[in-house]
Write an enzyme that holds these catalytic residues in place. Sequence first.
Site, PDB file in Angstrom:
ATOM      1  CD  GLU A 126       0.190   0.298   7.569  1.00  0.00           C
ATOM      2  OE1 GLU A 126       0.362   0.450   6.354  1.00  0.00           O
ATOM      3  OE2 GLU A 126       0.131  -0.824   8.110  1.00  0.00           O
ATOM      4  CG  ASP A 167      -0.152  -0.074   2.542  1.00  0.00           C
ATOM      5  OD1 ASP A 167       1.096  -0.167   2.502  1.00  0.00           O
ATOM      6  OD2 ASP A 167      -0.796  -0.045   3.613  1.00  0.00           O
TER       7      ASP A 167
END
Length: 271
Positions: free
Chosen positions: A147, A140
Amino acid sequence: MRVVILPSPDDVAEFAANVVTAVVNTKAKANKSCVLGLATGGTPMGLYRQLVDRYTRREISFRGVTTFNLDEYVGVPPEHVQSYHYYMQDALFKHVDFDSNANHIPKTWNCDLTESAQAYERAIKEHGGIDLQILGIGTDGHIGFNEVGSSLGSRTRLKTLTRRTRLDNARFFSIAEEVPRMALTMGIATILESRAILLMATGISKASAIAGCVEGPVSSNNPSSALQLNPNVTIVLDEEAASLLKHHEYYRDSESVLHSLSVNSMKIECS
Ligand code: F6R
């Protein structure tokens, strides 16, 4: 950004080992301290194997080198086989000649996590910052465990792992439910302060994240895209990880021009 596309994951590991060896040896020759930022996961395993081999052949020594790892899981004791403390001992530290206390990994066990994060930032500063930071990349686009949605100004802190990262990392655990939910990670701003950065990526699962990292807008939607803000970044890829890059041909041309002129574009400060 310098983008280097090589035929295989072994070539990526060898390229990274050449960069680390050059930084460590250049600093040692200049009698300067050397600070490396290290990553864990599947991608840098080949790099660490190469460094151990080179140490055995006396081509590199880690005396005087300090290391700071990017991250550590929360809730996993350092002696657990899936902790990044264990990983680093097993992959590199126990095989080579680091001085005692030279290796730093965020403390997440039996401690105050906020204080631990702040102490980590202080320790990096006290050692004069990171000369070369090694990075992998999540599917990702995460770097460290920053994140999606991580502030580009973030510092070392506690971060919740996404479901996708936990699923990706489940391959290292006996059951997926064992993958920790949180980690202590260097922040994006912490990583960007490194004087040189080398991001390694291999395999088709990284192709989309790499396209966003190199050619996408700078956005917390793909945290690795923040690397565009550091002027001394090299991205080394195998063919699969490079397969979604629009300007593939241009990166290859740039590399052959650099080779023909014998230009080394990664700047290592020895002052
Ligand atoms: C590990 C780290 C992570 C990994 C990333 C890719 O210290 O910070 O960002 O680099 O999750 O992991 P692999 O290499 O296993 O695909």
